[in-house]
Motif scaffolding. Structure first.
Motif, PDB file in Angstrom:
ATOM      1  N   MET A   1      24.301  43.417  57.336  1.00  0.00           N
ATOM      2  CA  MET A   1      24.425  44.014  55.986  1.00  0.00           C
ATOM      3  C   MET A   1      24.866  42.945  55.002  1.00  0.00           C
ATOM      4  SD  MET A   1      26.911  47.139  54.747  1.00  0.00           S
ATOM      5  CE  MET A   1      26.002  48.359  55.686  1.00  0.00           C
ATOM      6  N   THR A   2      24.200  42.871  53.865  1.00  0.00           N
ATOM      7  CA  THR A   2      24.582  41.884  52.870  1.00  0.00           C
ATOM      8  C   THR A   2      25.888  42.268  52.211  1.00  0.00           C
ATOM      9  OG1 THR A   2      23.444  42.989  51.063  1.00  0.00           O
ATOM     10  CG2 THR A   2      22.138  41.451  52.392  1.00  0.00           C
ATOM     11  N   HIS A   3      26.508  41.262  51.596  1.00  0.00           N
ATOM     12  CA  HIS A   3      27.759  41.560  50.884  1.00  0.00           C
ATOM     13  C   HIS A   3      27.529  42.603  49.808  1.00  0.00           C
ATOM     14  CE1 HIS A   3      31.753  40.680  49.239  1.00  0.00           C
ATOM     15  NE2 HIS A   3      31.177  40.961  48.094  1.00  0.00           N
ATOM     16  N   ALA A   4      26.409  42.475  49.075  1.00  0.00           N
ATOM     17  CA  ALA A   4      26.145  43.411  47.975  1.00  0.00           C
ATOM     18  C   ALA A   4      26.030  44.829  48.503  1.00  0.00           C
ATOM     19  CB  ALA A   4      24.859  43.009  47.248  1.00  0.00           C
ATOM     20  N   ALA A   5      25.331  45.009  49.614  1.00  0.00           N
ATOM     21  CA  ALA A   5      25.163  46.355  50.153  1.00  0.00           C
ATOM     22  C   ALA A   5      26.479  46.942  50.592  1.00  0.00           C
ATOM     23  CB  ALA A   5      24.173  46.317  51.325  1.00  0.00           C
ATOM     24  N   ALA A   6      27.407  46.078  51.006  1.00  0.00           N
ATOM     25  CA  ALA A   6      28.680  46.573  51.524  1.00  0.00           C
ATOM     26  C   ALA A   6      29.628  46.987  50.409  1.00  0.00           C
ATOM     27  CB  ALA A   6      29.339  45.481  52.370  1.00  0.00           C
ATOM     28  N   THR A   7      29.468  46.417  49.193  1.00  0.00           N
ATOM     29  CA  THR A   7      30.510  46.626  48.199  1.00  0.00           C
ATOM     30  C   THR A   7      30.050  47.316  46.925  1.00  0.00           C
ATOM     31  OG1 THR A   7      30.130  44.444  47.236  1.00  0.00           O
ATOM     32  CG2 THR A   7      31.744  44.579  49.005  1.00  0.00           C
ATOM     33  N   ARG A   8      28.752  47.460  46.704  1.00  0.00           N
ATOM     34  CA  ARG A   8      28.323  47.950  45.401  1.00  0.00           C
ATOM     35  C   ARG A   8      28.530  49.441  45.208  1.00  0.00           C
ATOM     36  NH1 ARG A   8      22.515  46.356  43.992  1.00  0.00           N
ATOM     37  NH2 ARG A   8      22.993  47.667  42.191  1.00  0.00           N
ATOM     38  N   HIS A   9      28.729  50.201  46.255  1.00  0.00           N
ATOM     39  CA  HIS A   9      28.885  51.650  46.132  1.00  0.00           C
ATOM     40  C   HIS A   9      30.193  52.066  46.787  1.00  0.00           C
ATOM     41  CE1 HIS A   9      24.794  51.860  44.663  1.00  0.00           C
ATOM     42  NE2 HIS A   9      24.399  51.199  45.721  1.00  0.00           N
ATOM     43  N   PRO A  10      31.180  52.525  46.032  1.00  0.00           N
ATOM     44  CA  PRO A  10      31.163  52.581  44.572  1.00  0.00           C
ATOM     45  C   PRO A  10      31.389  51.205  43.952  1.00  0.00           C
ATOM     46  CG  PRO A  10      33.282  53.295  45.369  1.00  0.00           C
ATOM     47  CD  PRO A  10      32.438  53.040  46.594  1.00  0.00           C
ATOM     48  N   PHE A  11      31.109  51.103  42.663  1.00  0.00           N
ATOM     49  CA  PHE A  11      31.236  49.845  41.946  1.00  0.00           C
ATOM     50  C   PHE A  11      32.705  49.609  41.613  1.00  0.00           C
ATOM     51  CE2 PHE A  11      30.856  47.401  37.885  1.00  0.00           C
ATOM     52  CZ  PHE A  11      30.136  46.309  38.372  1.00  0.00           C
ATOM     53  N   PRO A  12      33.339  48.613  42.230  1.00  0.00           N
ATOM     54  CA  PRO A  12      34.773  48.418  41.977  1.00  0.00           C
ATOM     55  C   PRO A  12      35.037  47.813  40.607  1.00  0.00           C
ATOM     56  CG  PRO A  12      33.957  46.739  43.482  1.00  0.00           C
ATOM     57  CD  PRO A  12      32.814  47.673  43.234  1.00  0.00           C
ATOM     58  N   VAL A  13      36.028  48.362  39.916  1.00  0.00           N
ATOM     59  CA  VAL A  13      36.448  47.863  38.611  1.00  0.00           C
ATOM     60  C   VAL A  13      37.931  47.517  38.714  1.00  0.00           C
ATOM     61  CG1 VAL A  13      36.736  48.369  36.157  1.00  0.00           C
ATOM     62  CG2 VAL A  13      34.725  49.235  37.388  1.00  0.00           C
ATOM     63  N   LEU A  14      38.244  46.256  38.538  1.00  0.00           N
ATOM     64  CA  LEU A  14      39.622  45.778  38.635  1.00  0.00           C
ATOM     65  C   LEU A  14      40.190  45.557  37.244  1.00  0.00           C
ATOM     66  CD1 LEU A  14      39.065  43.119  41.440  1.00  0.00           C
ATOM     67  CD2 LEU A  14      39.687  45.520  41.705  1.00  0.00           C
ATOM     68  N   ARG A  15      41.451  45.900  37.087  1.00  0.00           N
ATOM     69  CA  ARG A  15      42.111  45.737  35.798  1.00  0.00           C
ATOM     70  C   ARG A  15      43.367  44.885  35.966  1.00  0.00           C
ATOM     71  NH1 ARG A  15      39.508  49.148  32.299  1.00  0.00           N
ATOM     72  NH2 ARG A  15      38.215  50.720  33.314  1.00  0.00           N
ATOM     73  N   ASP A  16      44.046  44.622  34.846  1.00  0.00           N
ATOM     74  CA  ASP A  16      45.246  43.787  34.904  1.00  0.00           C
ATOM     75  C   ASP A  16      46.228  44.358  35.919  1.00  0.00           C
ATOM     76  OD1 ASP A  16      44.762  41.771  32.757  1.00  0.00           O
ATOM     77  OD2 ASP A  16      44.567  43.577  31.546  1.00  0.00           O
ATOM     78  N   GLY A  17      46.700  43.508  36.790  1.00  0.00           N
ATOM     79  CA  GLY A  17      47.643  43.926  37.818  1.00  0.00           C
ATOM     80  C   GLY A  17      46.992  44.270  39.142  1.00  0.00           C
ATOM     81  N   ASP A  18      45.677  44.515  39.151  1.00  0.00           N
ATOM     82  CA  ASP A  18      44.978  44.819  40.402  1.00  0.00           C
ATOM     83  C   ASP A  18      44.733  43.528  41.175  1.00  0.00           C
ATOM     84  OD1 ASP A  18      44.864  47.466  39.689  1.00  0.00           O
ATOM     85  OD2 ASP A  18      42.806  47.354  38.922  1.00  0.00           O
ATOM     86  N   ALA A  19      45.025  43.568  42.457  1.00  0.00           N
ATOM     87  CA  ALA A  19      44.756  42.412  43.309  1.00  0.00           C
ATOM     88  C   ALA A  19      43.274  42.358  43.654  1.00  0.00           C
ATOM     89  CB  ALA A  19      45.593  42.498  44.585  1.00  0.00           C
ATOM     90  N   LEU A  20      42.771  41.142  43.782  1.00  0.00           N
ATOM     91  CA  LEU A  20      41.378  40.967  44.171  1.00  0.00           C
ATOM     92  C   LEU A  20      41.245  41.269  45.658  1.00  0.00           C
ATOM     93  CD1 LEU A  20      38.785  39.926  42.681  1.00  0.00           C
ATOM     94  CD2 LEU A  20      39.216  37.730  43.801  1.00  0.00           C
ATOM     95  N   PRO A  21      40.449  42.271  46.052  1.00  0.00           N
ATOM     96  CA  PRO A  21      40.325  42.597  47.468  1.00  0.00           C
ATOM     97  C   PRO A  21      39.637  41.471  48.241  1.00  0.00           C
ATOM     98  CG  PRO A  21      38.816  43.934  46.157  1.00  0.00           C
ATOM     99  CD  PRO A  21      39.668  43.174  45.198  1.00  0.00           C
TER     100      PRO A  21
END
Length: 322
Positions: A1-21
């Motif tokens: 499975m490609t990285h895109a297929a693994a993470t695009r659904h749902p589309f993650p939205v990070l904001r100030d204070g959110d750690a990068l997974p």
């Protein structure tokens, strides 16, 4: 499975204070305001996605909310082509693996360009590459130019690619050019630059029920006062519960009746349902005529019949979504 297929659904939205997974570590980022997510923006985003795939990295958009102009010139509201929810939806459709939304406030406005690179791009996001448009500037006093970004990338160890402007018949595709087209009712030109029809999402409100009395019940929406779409009659489509319906819409002040605050009134063909309180997306496909004042109800109804027939014809001739 490609990285895109693994993470695009749902589309993650990070904001100030959110750690990068971990799944989004060492990203290739496309950075910009991206209002409209138009074809010029998509050239930047597409370059980032392509680079990410070649490097085996995730691709993220880094963008700002509110629009920086709203911070610097609060007395001059900006006509947003895509308010934040719509912008994120459009970004999610580009092949990106997620988005980082940075709050544009006094702290951000006062941050030096070098601090933005060191603290956010390197320290927080750990970028492997940054892709930006040729005119993207950042940092206090817009000190972060594309040239500065290239040099900062060399110092901090990340790649930088600057994307040239996208030209359409010799004219640059930009958010300001699209706004100008919409202000003149040139929605088909705007759609060509956007890559899709200009659309507005708003809640259906109770109106004066006058349309129903005229035989044209409408879904009424009050739009942001900053919207400078030309007043007039348009061929439109409306998405309801995943289905696309054709219709005709009037945006303006209703000069025949009250000349009140601008309002969008949409007559949806062959539809009869309760839409009050629901958020609808109305897409503008063709300009039919300017807003006019009529001498009486009969003249108005006769013109509405003509407008509806012209809208149906325009949409049936292929101006609806392809």
């Amino acid at each position: 499975m490609t990285h895109a297929a693994a993470t695009r659904h749902p589309f993650p939205v990070l904001r100030d204070g959110d750690a990068l997974p971990p799944g989004l570590a060492a990203p290739v980022v496309a950075i910009g305001n991206f209002d409209g997510v138009h074809r010029g923006h998509r050239a930047v985003i597409g370059t980032a996605v392509d680079q990410a795939r070649s490097l085996g990295r995730p691709a993220l958009a880094v963008t700002f909310e509110p629009h920086p102009r709203a911070f610097f010139r609060p007395s001059e509201p900006i006509f947003r082509l895509t308010p934040e929810p719509m912008k994120l939806k459009r970004l999610s459709e580009t092949g990106l693996d997620g988005a980082v939304v940075l709050a544009f406030d006094a702290a951000m406005a006062g941050r030096e360009a070098e601090g933005f690179v060191a603290d956010i791009l390197v320290g927080r996001l750990g970028v492997s590459m940054v892709v930006a448009g040729y005119d993207f500037h950042f940092g206090k006093g817009r000190g972060g130019s594309p040239l500065f970004l290239r040099e900062a990338g060399r110092r901090h160890g990340f790649g930088v690619e600057i994307v040239a402007p996208l030209l359409d018949e010799g004219a640059q595709v930009s958010s300001s050019v699209i706004r100008a087209a919409l202000a003149q009712g040139r929605v088909e030109q705007a759609a060509h630059m956007l890559g899709a029809p200009f659309a507005i999402e708003a809640e259906v409100i109770h109106g004066d029920k006058r349309g129903r009395e005229l035989g044209y019940p409408t879904a009424n929406m009050r739009l942001d006062p900053a919207v400078t779409l030309a007043h007039g009659i348009y061929a439109v489509t409306v998405e309801i519960d995943g289905a696309v319906h054709k219709g005709v819409a009037s945006f303006g002040r209703r000069p025949t009746f009250d000349d009140g605050a601008p309002r969008l009134e949409t007559f949806i063909f062959d539809y009869d349902g309760d839409l009050y309180g629901r958020a609808l997306t109305v897409a503008f496909h063709a300009w039919l005529r300017p807003e006019l004042k009529f001498d009486g109800i009969e003249a108005l109804i006769a013109q509405m019949d003509v407008d509806s027939a012209r809208a149906r014809a325009a949409l049936d001739q292929g101006r609806d979504p392809g």
